[in-house]
Motif scaffolding. Structure first.
Motif, PDB file in Angstrom:
ATOM      1  N   HIS A  86       2.436  -5.141  -0.129  1.00  0.00           N
ATOM      2  CA  HIS A  86       2.880  -4.528  -1.320  1.00  0.00           C
ATOM      3  C   HIS A  86       2.051  -3.786  -2.044  1.00  0.00           C
ATOM      4  O   HIS A  86       0.795  -4.262  -2.297  1.00  0.00           O
ATOM      5  CB  HIS A  86       3.549  -5.548  -1.903  1.00  0.00           C
ATOM      6  N   SER A  87       2.521  -2.607  -2.513  1.00  0.00           N
ATOM      7  CA  SER A  87       1.567  -1.937  -3.514  1.00  0.00           C
ATOM      8  C   SER A  87       2.266  -0.591  -4.130  1.00  0.00           C
ATOM      9  O   SER A  87       3.543  -0.281  -3.654  1.00  0.00           O
ATOM     10  CB  SER A  87       0.228  -0.988  -2.407  1.00  0.00           C
ATOM     11  N   PHE A  88       1.601  -0.418  -5.289  1.00  0.00           N
ATOM     12  CA  PHE A  88       2.511   0.756  -5.772  1.00  0.00           C
ATOM     13  C   PHE A  88       2.458   1.988  -5.102  1.00  0.00           C
ATOM     14  O   PHE A  88       3.373   2.841  -5.167  1.00  0.00           O
ATOM     15  CB  PHE A  88       1.956   1.013  -7.259  1.00  0.00           C
ATOM     16  N   LYS A  89       1.431   2.125  -4.298  1.00  0.00           N
ATOM     17  CA  LYS A  89       1.341   3.504  -3.475  1.00  0.00           C
ATOM     18  C   LYS A  89       2.556   3.464  -2.484  1.00  0.00           C
ATOM     19  O   LYS A  89       3.049   4.423  -1.845  1.00  0.00           O
ATOM     20  CB  LYS A  89       0.064   3.438  -2.569  1.00  0.00           C
ATOM     21  N   ASN A  90       3.491   2.328  -2.269  1.00  0.00           N
ATOM     22  CA  ASN A  90       4.444   2.292  -1.420  1.00  0.00           C
ATOM     23  C   ASN A  90       5.554   3.397  -1.904  1.00  0.00           C
ATOM     24  O   ASN A  90       6.499   3.737  -1.257  1.00  0.00           O
ATOM     25  CB  ASN A  90       5.053   0.927  -1.271  1.00  0.00           C
ATOM     26  N   ASN A  91       5.340   3.508  -3.374  1.00  0.00           N
ATOM     27  CA  ASN A  91       6.430   4.589  -3.808  1.00  0.00           C
ATOM     28  C   ASN A  91       6.355   5.969  -3.216  1.00  0.00           C
ATOM     29  O   ASN A  91       7.405   6.605  -3.317  1.00  0.00           O
ATOM     30  CB  ASN A  91       6.209   4.797  -5.323  1.00  0.00           C
ATOM     31  N   LYS A  92       5.563   6.258  -2.492  1.00  0.00           N
ATOM     32  CA  LYS A  92       5.006   7.413  -1.930  1.00  0.00           C
ATOM     33  C   LYS A  92       6.227   7.701  -0.846  1.00  0.00           C
ATOM     34  O   LYS A  92       6.628   8.843  -0.578  1.00  0.00           O
ATOM     35  CB  LYS A  92       3.745   7.673  -1.249  1.00  0.00           C
ATOM     36  N   LEU A  93       6.991   6.882  -0.556  1.00  0.00           N
ATOM     37  CA  LEU A  93       7.967   6.871   0.408  1.00  0.00           C
ATOM     38  C   LEU A  93       9.348   6.913   0.030  1.00  0.00           C
ATOM     39  O   LEU A  93      10.421   6.947   0.723  1.00  0.00           O
ATOM     40  CB  LEU A  93       7.691   5.749   1.736  1.00  0.00           C
ATOM     41  N   SER A  94       9.434   6.898  -1.377  1.00  0.00           N
ATOM     42  CA  SER A  94      10.870   6.875  -1.851  1.00  0.00           C
ATOM     43  C   SER A  94      11.270   8.188  -1.556  1.00  0.00           C
ATOM     44  O   SER A  94      11.009   9.305  -1.417  1.00  0.00           O
ATOM     45  CB  SER A  94      10.604   6.730  -3.442  1.00  0.00           C
ATOM     46  N   LYS A  95      12.862   8.144  -1.378  1.00  0.00           N
ATOM     47  CA  LYS A  95      13.685   9.203  -1.251  1.00  0.00           C
ATOM     48  C   LYS A  95      14.605   9.602  -2.433  1.00  0.00           C
ATOM     49  O   LYS A  95      15.268  10.336  -2.527  1.00  0.00           O
ATOM     50  CB  LYS A  95      14.528   8.970  -0.050  1.00  0.00           C
ATOM     51  N   ASN A  96      14.471   8.852  -3.505  1.00  0.00           N
ATOM     52  CA  ASN A  96      15.211   8.893  -4.939  1.00  0.00           C
ATOM     53  C   ASN A  96      14.613  10.086  -5.547  1.00  0.00           C
ATOM     54  O   ASN A  96      13.294   9.967  -5.980  1.00  0.00           O
ATOM     55  CB  ASN A  96      15.035   7.629  -5.682  1.00  0.00           C
ATOM     56  N   ASN A  97      15.383  11.311  -5.846  1.00  0.00           N
ATOM     57  CA  ASN A  97      14.768  12.550  -6.079  1.00  0.00           C
ATOM     58  C   ASN A  97      14.417  12.354  -7.570  1.00  0.00           C
ATOM     59  O   ASN A  97      13.279  12.826  -8.192  1.00  0.00           O
ATOM     60  CB  ASN A  97      15.951  13.697  -6.018  1.00  0.00           C
ATOM     61  N   MET A  98      15.174  11.612  -8.421  1.00  0.00           N
ATOM     62  CA  MET A  98      14.638  11.633  -9.820  1.00  0.00           C
ATOM     63  C   MET A  98      13.523  10.942 -10.000  1.00  0.00           C
ATOM     64  O   MET A  98      12.540  11.223 -10.776  1.00  0.00           O
ATOM     65  CB  MET A  98      16.156  11.132 -10.571  1.00  0.00           C
ATOM     66  N   TRP A  99      13.312   9.731  -9.015  1.00  0.00           N
ATOM     67  CA  TRP A  99      11.846   8.843  -9.374  1.00  0.00           C
ATOM     68  C   TRP A  99      10.894   9.802  -8.628  1.00  0.00           C
ATOM     69  O   TRP A  99       9.999   9.582  -9.475  1.00  0.00           O
ATOM     70  CB  TRP A  99      12.482   7.552  -8.482  1.00  0.00           C
ATOM     71  N   VAL A 100      11.031  10.458  -7.552  1.00  0.00           N
ATOM     72  CA  VAL A 100      10.117  11.132  -7.219  1.00  0.00           C
ATOM     73  C   VAL A 100       9.469  12.562  -8.056  1.00  0.00           C
ATOM     74  O   VAL A 100       8.324  12.406  -8.211  1.00  0.00           O
ATOM     75  CB  VAL A 100      10.333  11.816  -5.699  1.00  0.00           C
ATOM     76  N   ASP A 101      10.652  13.167  -8.779  1.00  0.00           N
ATOM     77  CA  ASP A 101      10.108  13.867  -9.727  1.00  0.00           C
ATOM     78  C   ASP A 101       9.399  13.508 -10.869  1.00  0.00           C
ATOM     79  O   ASP A 101       8.280  14.147 -11.438  1.00  0.00           O
ATOM     80  CB  ASP A 101      11.429  14.672 -10.305  1.00  0.00           C
ATOM     81  N   LEU A 102       9.696  12.191 -11.349  1.00  0.00           N
ATOM     82  CA  LEU A 102       8.986  11.629 -12.370  1.00  0.00           C
ATOM     83  C   LEU A 102       7.734  11.100 -11.757  1.00  0.00           C
ATOM     84  O   LEU A 102       6.729  11.400 -12.789  1.00  0.00           O
ATOM     85  CB  LEU A 102       9.630  10.264 -13.016  1.00  0.00           C
TER      86      LEU A 102
END
Length: 271
Positions: free
Chosen positions: A153-169
């Motif tokens: 588990h790591s915050f870096k795992n957010n790099k694989l997100s496909k949520n466009n609003m979250w990615v933009d933020l």
């Protein structure tokens, strides 16, 4: 047929990893690309992999020179000259692209800008587990799939997100500056040629970033797409890394910054 961009992939004696990367580009959502392999002197096994996958692409070129030590910058300059489109995407032969990787670069490219992406680093255990079907089905970009195979588990795992609003933020709030990262960066060929490509004096250690620093000195701005253009990095050793080369590279970069250098004399054109 019109091709939107050239993908320049650097490699050296890593045919197993390169094959996985080529599969990733063979299943891109936008197939209208040219692949240029910048090969820093690999043995025959690499050529065999490339030959097997030529039919999967509109165009696949293998640019090779003799193995005389780490000469990545030199082979990249040769690959730039071999490319035939006006937009160049640079990556490494150990970075598997998500199927929307090329489209992300094409969608966000702008005049007077270069794009700065990152990578999602995997441990060796998972790197070895990934097979062709996992790439074709995009399993290797699924956090659930990766966690089931031991990903921590790591915050870096957010790099694989496909949520466009979250990615933009995430792209807006990241504290990471947009730099030219050799594993995931792109720019207009005319801009890269104008600064004379990569400085061939440089070995491993920040050699890619120096190109970006010269681009910025000419007024070409870096744009952050860290969470939009996604690739996963396969683990490997770095036997070519050493302190002496780092010091030389850092000195060259300092000179580039202090002199506001816009062009190297040790690039595509020698002077």
């Amino acid at each position: 047929m019109y091709m939107f961009a050239s993908v320049i992939i650097s490699t050296y004696n890593s045919p197993e990893w390169l094959e996985k990367v080529l599969i990733g580009y063979a299943v891109q959502s936008n197939p209208d690309i040219e692949i240029v392999i910048a090969d820093d002197g690999s043995e025959e096994a690499t050529k065999e992999v490339i030959d097997r996958y030529k039919s999967q692409f509109r165009s696949l070129k293998h640019v090779w020179h003799e193995d005389m030590g780490f000469r990545k910058c030199e082979i990249l300059n040769k690959a730039i000259l071999a490319s035939t489109t006006d937009y160049l995407i640079f990556t490494d032969g150990d970075c598997i692209p998500r199927k929307d990787f090329v489209q992300a670069h094409i969608d966000h490219r702008k005049e007077n800008c270069f794009l700065s992406g990152g990578y999602f680093k995997l441990p060796m255990s998972i790197s070895q587990l990934i097979n062709p079907e996992d790439i074709i089905r995009q399993n290797c970009f699924s956090l659930r799939w990766l966690k089931d195979r031991g990903l921590a588990h790591s915050f870096k795992n957010n790099k694989l997100s496909k949520n466009n609003m979250w990615v933009d933020l995430l792209n807006r709030i990241t504290t990471t500056n947009p730099t030219w990262n050799g594993h995931n960066a792109s720019g207009w060929k005319k801009d890269i040629v104008a600064v004379n490509g990569f400085d061939e004096r440089m070995k491993y250690g920040g050699e890619d970033r120096e190109l970006g620093e010269r681009l910025e000195n000419t007024g070409i701005k870096g744009l952050q797409i860290r969470y939009k253009a996604i690739c996963i990095h396969l683990d490997h050793s770095r036997g070519y890394a050493n302190e002496k080369d780092w010091k030389i590279n850092n000195q060259i970069r300092q000179e580039t910054k202090q002199n506001r250098a816009k062009r190297t004399s040790f690039g595509i054109v020698k002077s």
